[in-house]
Design a protein around this motif. Structure first.
Motif, mmCIF file in Angstrom:
data_model
loop_
_atom_site.group_PDB
_atom_site.id
_atom_site.type_symbol
_atom_site.label_atom_id
_atom_site.label_comp_id
_atom_site.label_asym_id
_atom_site.label_seq_id
_atom_site.Cartn_x
_atom_site.Cartn_y
_atom_site.Cartn_z
ATOM 1 N N THR A 165 0.870 -1.185 0.000
ATOM 2 C CA THR A 165 0.000 0.000 0.000
ATOM 3 C C THR A 165 0.907 1.235 0.000
ATOM 4 N N GLY B 120 2.875 -2.357 4.295
ATOM 5 C CA GLY B 120 1.954 -1.232 4.499
ATOM 6 C C GLY B 120 2.741 0.063 4.555
ATOM 7 N N CYS B 121 2.879 0.683 3.405
ATOM 8 C CA CYS B 121 3.680 1.911 3.329
ATOM 9 C C CYS B 121 2.766 3.139 3.267
ATOM 10 N N ALA B 122 1.464 2.885 3.096
ATOM 11 C CA ALA B 122 0.533 4.009 2.936
ATOM 12 C C ALA B 122 0.378 4.787 4.235
ATOM 13 N N VAL C 273 -2.269 5.987 5.905
ATOM 14 C CA VAL C 273 -3.732 5.859 5.912
ATOM 15 C C VAL C 273 -4.307 6.858 6.922
ATOM 16 N N ALA C 274 -5.361 7.550 6.522
ATOM 17 C CA ALA C 274 -5.987 8.480 7.471
ATOM 18 C C ALA C 274 -6.591 7.668 8.613
ATOM 19 N N ASP C 275 -6.267 8.062 9.844
ATOM 20 C CA ASP C 275 -6.761 7.303 10.992
ATOM 21 C C ASP C 275 -8.269 7.491 11.171
ATOM 22 N N PRO D 134 -10.609 1.641 9.622
ATOM 23 C CA PRO D 134 -10.023 0.339 9.956
ATOM 24 C C PRO D 134 -8.499 0.438 9.925
ATOM 25 N N ASP D 135 -7.816 -0.252 10.831
ATOM 26 C CA ASP D 135 -6.356 -0.316 10.758
ATOM 27 C C ASP D 135 -6.017 -1.445 9.798
ATOM 28 N N ILE D 136 -5.618 -1.074 8.601
ATOM 29 C CA ILE D 136 -5.456 -2.054 7.522
ATOM 30 C C ILE D 136 -4.388 -3.080 7.875
ATOM 31 N N ILE D 137 -3.241 -2.581 8.280
ATOM 32 C CA ILE D 137 -2.120 -3.494 8.499
ATOM 33 C C ILE D 137 -2.381 -4.436 9.677
ATOM 34 N N GLY E 281 5.466 -3.134 8.351
ATOM 35 C CA GLY E 281 4.798 -1.844 8.517
ATOM 36 C C GLY E 281 5.793 -0.700 8.547
ATOM 37 N N PHE E 282 5.274 0.489 8.516
ATOM 38 C CA PHE E 282 6.100 1.699 8.613
ATOM 39 C C PHE E 282 5.643 2.513 9.809
ATOM 40 N N LYS F 165 4.583 -0.398 18.293
ATOM 41 C CA LYS F 165 3.704 -0.646 17.134
ATOM 42 C C LYS F 165 3.926 -2.051 16.561
ATOM 43 N N LYS G 143 0.555 -4.218 16.705
ATOM 44 C CA LYS G 143 -0.098 -4.539 15.424
ATOM 45 C C LYS G 143 0.262 -5.945 14.942
HETATM 46 O O1 C5P Z 1 -0.451 3.637 13.678
HETATM 47 P P1 C5P Z 1 0.311 4.260 12.566
HETATM 48 O O2 C5P Z 1 -0.546 4.938 11.554
HETATM 49 O O3 C5P Z 1 1.463 5.097 12.972
HETATM 50 O O4 C5P Z 1 0.992 2.980 11.865
HETATM 51 C C1 C5P Z 1 1.667 3.076 10.674
HETATM 52 C C2 C5P Z 1 1.589 1.781 9.944
HETATM 53 O O5 C5P Z 1 0.255 1.259 9.959
HETATM 54 C C3 C5P Z 1 1.930 1.930 8.479
HETATM 55 O O6 C5P Z 1 2.511 0.728 8.039
HETATM 56 C C4 C5P Z 1 0.560 2.181 7.847
HETATM 57 O O7 C5P Z 1 0.543 1.839 6.470
HETATM 58 C C5 C5P Z 1 -0.332 1.283 8.670
HETATM 59 N N1 C5P Z 1 -1.720 1.757 8.834
HETATM 60 C C6 C5P Z 1 -2.752 1.048 8.259
HETATM 61 N N2 C5P Z 1 -4.048 1.441 8.446
HETATM 62 C C7 C5P Z 1 -4.345 2.499 9.218
HETATM 63 C C8 C5P Z 1 -3.309 3.232 9.813
HETATM 64 C C9 C5P Z 1 -2.008 2.840 9.609
HETATM 65 O O8 C5P Z 1 -2.486 0.072 7.541
HETATM 66 N N3 C5P Z 1 -5.613 2.848 9.370
#
Ligand code: C5P
Length: 408
Positions: A193, A272-274, A276-278, A306-309, A324-325, A339, A343
Motif C-alpha cells: 500500500t 503497508g507503506c501508505a 492511511v488516514a486514521d 479500519p487499521d489495515i495493516i 509496517g512503517f 507498534k 499490530k
Molecule cells: O499507527 P500508525 O498509523 O502510525 O501505523 C503506521 C503503519 O500502519 C503503516 O505501516 C501504515 O501503512 C499502517 N496503517 C494502516 N491502516 C491504518 C493506519 C495505519 O495500515 N488505518
C-alpha cells in the motif's frame, strides 16, 4: 537502478563524444561503476582526465600500454563488464566491429566480452545513409548487438538529417531496458500500500496528509525489477508505475482496506507503506457545505478508520509476512517497537519525520526492528533505500519460512 552493475563506456571519435560525459554521470548517479575506454580518435574530442574525474576510475586508451595492462588487462576489463555501451559509435567502429577486428583496445574488448553490447551510432546523415553503414548495422543487430538511435535533427557539420547521437537520458533508458535482469524473486508475490488516503467531507473537500507515495512506489519497483509479482494499492498520488506492476488506485481508507485484505491473502508479503488516514468524516455531506453568516464554527465528527495493516497481520488464514512503517516525530524507537507488538507485525521500518525531511522528498533513512533484531539503513535516495530494504525484508521472510518449516 544500476547498483553493483559494472559498465564499460566505450567512446569513439565523433563530436557527440562530449555528450558521453553526461552519460557517464547519469550511469554513476544510477549506481553503476563505470570504466571508460577511448579509441585513439576519441582522444581528439574528449580528454582522459575529464573522463577519469567523472567516472572515478582510470581511463583506458591503448591496447599495448604495459602500465594500463598491469592495472587492469584488456581481457580482465572485458570480463569485468556486466555491460558495454559505446557512445558515440562511429561509422569506422561499426565496420571494425562487424568484421571482428581487434586493432585497438575497444574493438578487442568487444571481441573478448560476453556482456551485452549497446551501440549509440552517431555520424553525418549522408554517412549514415550509406549502404555499407546500413548493412553493418543490420548484421550487428542480427548478431544480438543492441542499438539506440540515431536521432534526426541539426548536425554539428551543418547538415540536417538522421545521425545525431541519442540523448544521454535515452541511452540510460536503453541500458536499463537491455541489462539482463536479476529474476531471483520470481517465486515471490507482494502486496504494497502506498500514498495517502483522502477522506471526503463533502463532494469538493477532503481530509488527507502530505504522503507523496514515493517510498512505496520505489519499493514496488524494486520488487518488480527482481521478478516478484507486485500488487500496488495506491492512494491519490502523482506517480507512474511500470507495466510489470499490477496497480489498483483507491481514494479512501475503506477502499484501500477492502483491496488490501483481498490481495494480502493471495500474496506472500504485505508491506503497508501508505499513510492511511486514521479517521474519516462520520457524515459526508451530499452537497457542498455552505458558509453562512450565522455560523462562526463548524464541527466535523470523525470516526476511526479500519487499521489495515493490523487487520492483515491478524488474519487467521493465509496471513502474509507483514512489514509496517512508523513515521514518528518523537521517541521513534520506542513508538516503533510498541507498534511492532501491538499490530502483530513481522518487521517495522521507522523513520523520523520531525525535520520534515521525508514527506515528498527524494531521500530517506530507515531504522528496522523485528522480534529479535534491528538494522539501520542510512540516508539514501528512495530508490537505493528501497533496494536495500527489499534485500532485508526478503532475508527476514526467508528466515521465518525456514523456522516455520523446521517446526513442522
Ligand atoms: O499507527 P500508525 O498509523 O502510525 O501505523 C503506521 C503503519 O500502519 C503503516 O505501516 C501504515 O501503512 C499502517 N496503517 C494502516 N491502516 C491504518 C493506519 C495505519 O495500515 N488505518
Amino acid at each position: 537502478m544500476l547498483t553493483n552493475k559494472q559498465i564499460v563506456v566505450g567512446i569513439t571519435g565523433g563530436i557527440a563524444a562530449y555528450k558521453s560525459i553526461e552519460l557517464i554521470r547519469l550511469l554513476k548517479t544510477a549506481g553503476a561503476e563505470v570504466r571508460v575506454v577511448l579509441t585513439p580518435a576519441a582522444e581528439a574530442f574528449v580528454t582522459p582526465l575529464t573522463l577519469q574525474a567523472i567516472s572515478g576510475n582510470g581511463v583506458s586508451t591503448s591496447l599495448l600500454d604495459p602500465q594500463a595492462e598491469l592495472a587492469m588487462g584488456h581481457i580482465e576489463l572485458a570480463k569485468w563488464a556486466d555491460f558495454v555501451v559505446i557512445a558515440p559509435a562511429s561509422a569506422d567502429f561499426l565496420a571494425r566491429l562487424r568484421l571482428g577486428m581487434g586493432n585497438d583496445l575497444l574493438s578487442t574488448l568487444c571481441l573478448a566480452t560476453s556482456a551485452p553490447i549497446l551501440l549509440a551510432p552517431a555520424m553525418n546523415q549522408q554517412m549514415y545513409k550509406q549502404q555499407a553503414v546500413q548493412e553493418n548495422l543490420q548484421v550487428l543487430a542480427e548478431r544480438g548487438v543492441h542499438l539506440i538511435g540515431p536521432n534526426s535533427g541539426f548536425q554539428a557539420c551543418g547538415d540536417v538529417g538522421k545521425g545525431r547521437m541519442s540523448e544521454p537520458t535515452e541511452i540510460l533508458a536503453a541500458v536499463l531496458q537491455t541489462l539482463p535482469k536479476n529474476r531471483s524473486l520470481d517465486q515471490l508475490s507482494v502486496t504494497i500500500t502506498a500514498g495517502p488516503t483522502q477522506e471526503a467531507i463533502d463532494p469538493v473537500r477532503y481530509i488527507s496528509n502530505h504522503s507523496s507515495g514515493k517510498m512505496g512506489f520505489a519499493i514496488a519497483e524494486a520488487f518488480a525489477e527482481q521478478g516478484a509479482k507486485v500488487t500496488l494499492i495506491a492512494g491519490p498520488v502523482n506517480l507512474s508505475s511500470s507495466s510489470a506492476i499490477e496497480r489498483i488506485d483507491v481514494v479512501s481508507a475503506q477502499e484501500m482496506a477492502q483491496q488490501a485484505v483481498k490481495f494480502a491473502q493471495q500474496n506472500d508479503l504485505f508491506i503497508g507503506c501508505a499513510a492511511v488516514a486514521d479517521y474519516r468524516v462520520a457524515e459526508v455531506a451530499e452537497q457542498k457545505i455552505k458558509k453562512t453568516d450565522e455560523n462562526n464554527e463548524l464541527t466535523l465528527r470523525l470516526i476511526k478508520n479500519p487499521d489495515i495493516i493490523a487487520t492483515v497481520a491478524n488474519l487467521s488464514e493465509n496471513r502474509p509476512f507483514v512489514v509496517g512503517f512508523a513515521a514518528e516525530t518523537e521517541k521513534v524507537e520506542a513508538y516503533a517497537k510498541s507498534k511492532l507488538q501491538r499490530k502483530n507485525l513481522d518487521v517495522i521500518c521507522a523513520n523520523d519525520v520531525s525535520s520534515g525531511q521525508v514527506f515528498g522528498k527524494d531521500h530517506n533513512a530507515l531504522h528496522l526492528f523485528w522480534q529479535n533484531g534491528e538494522k539501520k539503513l542510512p540516508l539514501a535516495d528512495k530508490q537505493h533505500l528501497a533496494q536495500q530494504l527489499v534485500a532485508e525484508i526478503v532475508a527476514l521472510y526467508q528466515q521465518k519460512q525456514g523456522e516455520l518449516n523446521q517446526s513442522f
